[in-house]
Design a protein around this motif. Structure first.
Motif, mmCIF file in Angstrom:
data_model
loop_
_atom_site.group_PDB
_atom_site.id
_atom_site.type_symbol
_atom_site.label_atom_id
_atom_site.label_comp_id
_atom_site.label_asym_id
_atom_site.label_seq_id
_atom_site.Cartn_x
_atom_site.Cartn_y
_atom_site.Cartn_z
ATOM 1 N N ILE A 147 -88.303 18.543 -20.376
ATOM 2 C CA ILE A 147 -87.876 18.892 -19.017
ATOM 3 C C ILE A 147 -87.182 17.697 -18.366
ATOM 4 C CG2 ILE A 147 -88.707 19.406 -16.677
ATOM 5 C CD1 ILE A 147 -90.869 21.158 -18.008
ATOM 6 N N ALA A 148 -87.792 16.522 -18.467
ATOM 7 C CA ALA A 148 -87.190 15.320 -17.883
ATOM 8 C C ALA A 148 -85.814 15.050 -18.472
ATOM 9 C CB ALA A 148 -88.100 14.116 -18.098
ATOM 10 N N ASP A 149 -85.653 15.380 -19.753
ATOM 11 C CA ASP A 149 -84.396 15.155 -20.472
ATOM 12 C C ASP A 149 -83.405 16.302 -20.244
ATOM 13 O OD1 ASP A 149 -82.687 13.740 -22.194
ATOM 14 O OD2 ASP A 149 -83.442 14.796 -23.959
ATOM 15 N N ASN A 150 -83.563 16.994 -19.131
ATOM 16 C CA ASN A 150 -82.656 18.080 -18.742
ATOM 17 C C ASN A 150 -82.559 19.150 -19.820
ATOM 18 O OD1 ASN A 150 -80.976 19.331 -16.818
ATOM 19 N ND2 ASN A 150 -79.124 18.456 -17.722
ATOM 20 N N ALA A 151 -83.716 19.453 -20.430
ATOM 21 C CA ALA A 151 -83.804 20.500 -21.448
ATOM 22 C C ALA A 151 -82.815 20.272 -22.592
ATOM 23 C CB ALA A 151 -83.606 21.878 -20.818
ATOM 24 N N SER A 152 -82.587 18.999 -22.919
ATOM 25 C CA SER A 152 -81.733 18.583 -24.038
ATOM 26 C C SER A 152 -80.260 18.957 -23.861
ATOM 27 C CB SER A 152 -82.239 19.161 -25.371
ATOM 28 O OG SER A 152 -83.560 18.786 -25.636
ATOM 29 N N ALA A 153 -79.827 19.229 -22.638
ATOM 30 C CA ALA A 153 -78.435 19.624 -22.407
ATOM 31 C C ALA A 153 -77.481 18.489 -22.750
ATOM 32 C CB ALA A 153 -78.246 20.031 -20.947
ATOM 33 N N ALA A 154 -76.353 18.848 -23.384
ATOM 34 C CA ALA A 154 -75.322 17.853 -23.688
ATOM 35 C C ALA A 154 -73.933 18.417 -23.394
ATOM 36 C CB ALA A 154 -75.417 17.395 -25.138
ATOM 37 N N ARG A 155 -73.548 19.503 -24.070
ATOM 38 C CA ARG A 155 -72.239 20.119 -23.881
ATOM 39 C C ARG A 155 -72.407 21.632 -23.931
ATOM 40 N NH1 ARG A 155 -71.918 15.418 -23.337
ATOM 41 N NH2 ARG A 155 -70.444 13.931 -24.265
ATOM 42 N N PHE A 156 -71.419 22.347 -23.418
ATOM 43 C CA PHE A 156 -71.430 23.802 -23.503
ATOM 44 C C PHE A 156 -70.005 24.319 -23.464
ATOM 45 C CE2 PHE A 156 -71.346 22.963 -18.969
ATOM 46 C CZ PHE A 156 -70.500 23.936 -18.452
ATOM 47 N N GLY A 157 -69.828 25.549 -23.911
ATOM 48 C CA GLY A 157 -68.529 26.198 -23.854
ATOM 49 C C GLY A 157 -68.710 27.696 -23.925
ATOM 50 N N PHE A 158 -67.659 28.426 -23.627
ATOM 51 C CA PHE A 158 -67.749 29.889 -23.650
ATOM 52 C C PHE A 158 -66.368 30.485 -23.883
ATOM 53 C CE2 PHE A 158 -67.888 28.182 -19.332
ATOM 54 C CZ PHE A 158 -66.722 28.696 -18.776
ATOM 55 N N GLY A 159 -66.357 31.737 -24.311
ATOM 56 C CA GLY A 159 -65.117 32.453 -24.572
ATOM 57 C C GLY A 159 -64.621 33.195 -23.343
ATOM 58 N N ALA A 160 -63.769 34.183 -23.591
ATOM 59 C CA ALA A 160 -63.178 34.958 -22.495
ATOM 60 C C ALA A 160 -64.249 35.777 -21.782
ATOM 61 C CB ALA A 160 -62.104 35.893 -23.050
ATOM 62 N N TRP A 161 -64.047 35.924 -20.472
ATOM 63 C CA TRP A 161 -64.985 36.716 -19.686
ATOM 64 C C TRP A 161 -64.736 38.204 -19.875
ATOM 65 C CZ3 TRP A 161 -69.013 34.215 -18.382
ATOM 66 C CH2 TRP A 161 -68.950 32.867 -18.001
ATOM 67 N N HIS A 162 -65.815 38.967 -19.873
ATOM 68 C CA HIS A 162 -65.765 40.421 -19.977
ATOM 69 C C HIS A 162 -66.545 41.010 -18.810
ATOM 70 C CE1 HIS A 162 -64.268 40.313 -24.198
ATOM 71 N NE2 HIS A 162 -64.904 39.145 -24.176
ATOM 72 N N ALA A 163 -66.264 42.259 -18.508
ATOM 73 C CA ALA A 163 -66.980 42.928 -17.420
ATOM 74 C C ALA A 163 -68.472 42.970 -17.735
ATOM 75 C CB ALA A 163 -66.447 44.342 -17.238
ATOM 76 N N PRO A 164 -69.321 42.816 -16.720
ATOM 77 C CA PRO A 164 -70.770 42.885 -16.946
ATOM 78 C C PRO A 164 -71.153 44.157 -17.694
ATOM 79 C CG PRO A 164 -70.314 42.146 -14.725
ATOM 80 C CD PRO A 164 -68.996 42.576 -15.300
ATOM 81 N N ARG A 165 -72.101 44.025 -18.608
ATOM 82 C CA ARG A 165 -72.513 45.154 -19.431
ATOM 83 C C ARG A 165 -73.929 44.925 -19.960
ATOM 84 N NH1 ARG A 165 -67.825 44.400 -23.659
ATOM 85 N NH2 ARG A 165 -66.802 44.127 -21.667
ATOM 86 N N ASP A 166 -74.464 45.944 -20.593
ATOM 87 C CA ASP A 166 -75.782 45.836 -21.211
ATOM 88 C C ASP A 166 -75.675 44.935 -22.443
ATOM 89 O OD1 ASP A 166 -78.262 46.130 -22.339
ATOM 90 O OD2 ASP A 166 -77.988 48.233 -22.902
ATOM 91 N N LEU A 167 -76.411 43.837 -22.425
ATOM 92 C CA LEU A 167 -76.389 42.905 -23.550
ATOM 93 C C LEU A 167 -77.785 42.753 -24.150
ATOM 94 C CD1 LEU A 167 -74.037 40.152 -22.089
ATOM 95 C CD2 LEU A 167 -73.513 41.793 -23.904
ATOM 96 N N SER A 168 -78.573 43.814 -24.072
ATOM 97 C CA SER A 168 -79.960 43.730 -24.519
ATOM 98 C C SER A 168 -80.088 43.619 -26.036
ATOM 99 C CB SER A 168 -80.749 44.941 -24.025
ATOM 100 O OG SER A 168 -80.153 46.142 -24.475
ATOM 101 N N ASN A 169 -79.033 43.994 -26.773
ATOM 102 C CA ASN A 169 -79.120 43.915 -28.239
ATOM 103 C C ASN A 169 -77.733 43.701 -28.829
ATOM 104 O OD1 ASN A 169 -80.258 43.942 -30.807
ATOM 105 N ND2 ASN A 169 -80.184 46.176 -30.969
ATOM 106 N N ALA A 170 -77.077 42.632 -28.416
ATOM 107 C CA ALA A 170 -75.741 42.313 -28.924
ATOM 108 C C ALA A 170 -75.860 41.393 -30.132
ATOM 109 C CB ALA A 170 -74.903 41.641 -27.839
ATOM 110 N N GLY A 171 -75.202 41.749 -31.226
ATOM 111 C CA GLY A 171 -75.229 40.916 -32.417
ATOM 112 C C GLY A 171 -74.421 39.640 -32.227
ATOM 113 N N LEU A 172 -74.902 38.535 -32.795
ATOM 114 C CA LEU A 172 -74.229 37.247 -32.689
ATOM 115 C C LEU A 172 -74.142 36.599 -34.068
ATOM 116 C CD1 LEU A 172 -76.101 36.212 -29.500
ATOM 117 C CD2 LEU A 172 -73.628 36.229 -29.630
ATOM 118 N N LEU A 173 -73.003 35.988 -34.331
ATOM 119 C CA LEU A 173 -72.763 35.309 -35.604
ATOM 120 C C LEU A 173 -72.208 33.921 -35.322
ATOM 121 C CD1 LEU A 173 -72.235 35.140 -38.725
ATOM 122 C CD2 LEU A 173 -70.006 36.199 -38.247
#
Length: 248
Positions: A147-173
């Motif tokens: 926790i003190a170490d900011n939850a190990s955060a270092a870098r982040f990134g993301f792709g194109a935005w999409h309209a909000p949707r149900d993501l309860s079981n989206a496959g990821l690779l």
């Protein structure tokens, strides 16, 4: 001895600056959860005073297995700044022992004033990644340490935005240099990443830091993190969310 928030923040700052792994803070300080979050906030406030801007929050321990392993019954969270955003590349030589994991990312469209309204405040969703870099030796820590170490955060990134949707079981690779290294489902994130989003709102509001327009929420890892080597090309694909790529 009791926790000296300012001294511990300085220790973590030095570890980042010098790219040097350090012993756990709890090896020499009586660090409880409240003090650990105080250290985290002190480190982030120093970064914002130096010109960085808050960009969102990240969630940790969103896997039930990880909660059991760490002996906790709630998620943890950390803060993101604009300086952590990786736009297509990450210089891993500036990190200690980087690891990468696939993420579901939420874009906040308007200020979140209550947990009940957070989902209606989401302006977009995307597939993304987080680069973790614990500042501790051997990537080993207790709950207050991480926790003190900011939850190990270092870098982040993301792709194109999409309209909000149900993501309860989206496959990821996740692929590195064209080779699949992790596959999973967003259901691994508390059963539904929307639960992690609500937890982010609860914790942020409880700390007096409401989620703001333009901020993002990294909902948590859908798979285990893997080491991120230099000279690598990483692609993370989410079902219905296209993909995001990063090189090192």
């Amino acid at each position: 001895m009791s926790a000296d928030v300012h001294a511990l923040a300085t220790t973590l700052e030095a570890a980042v600056r010098d790219r040097r792994a350090i012993p756990k803070l709890t090896d020499g300080a009586d660090l409880d959860i409240a003090s650990a979050y105080a250290v985290q906030r002190e480190v982030i406030e120093r970064r914002t005073r130096s010109g960085e801007r808050l960009a969102g929050v990240k969630m940790g321990f969103t896997s039930r297995a990880k909660m059991i392993q760490m002996g906790v019954d709630d998620v943890i969270w950390g803060l993101l700044t604009d300086a952590m955003l990786a736009e297509g590349s990450v210089d891993v030589s500036g990190l200690i022992h980087p690891r990468i994991e696939p993420e579901i990312v939420y874009l906040i469209g308007r200020e979140v004033r209550s947990v009940a309204e957070v989902e209606s405040c989401v302006a977009g969703v995307a597939v993304g990644y987080e680069v973790l870099d614990s500042r501790y030796e051997d990537f080993k820590f207790t709950l207050p340490d991480v926790i003190a170490d900011n939850a190990s955060a270092a870098r982040f990134g993301f792709g194109a935005w999409h309209a909000p949707r149900d993501l309860s079981n989206a496959g990821l690779l996740m692929e590195i240099d064209g080779r699949p290294v992790q596959t999973g489902s967003s259901a691994a994130i508390l059963g539904d990443p929307a639960r992690s989003l609500r937890a982010a709102a609860r914790l942020a509001l409880g700390a007096g830091t409401p989620l703001e327009p333009g901020w993002i929420v990294l909902a948590g890892a859908a798979t285990a993190a893997v080491p991120l080597p230099a000279g690598a090309h990483v692609r993370i694909t989410g079902a219905g969310l296209a993909s995001v790529e990063v090189t090192t």
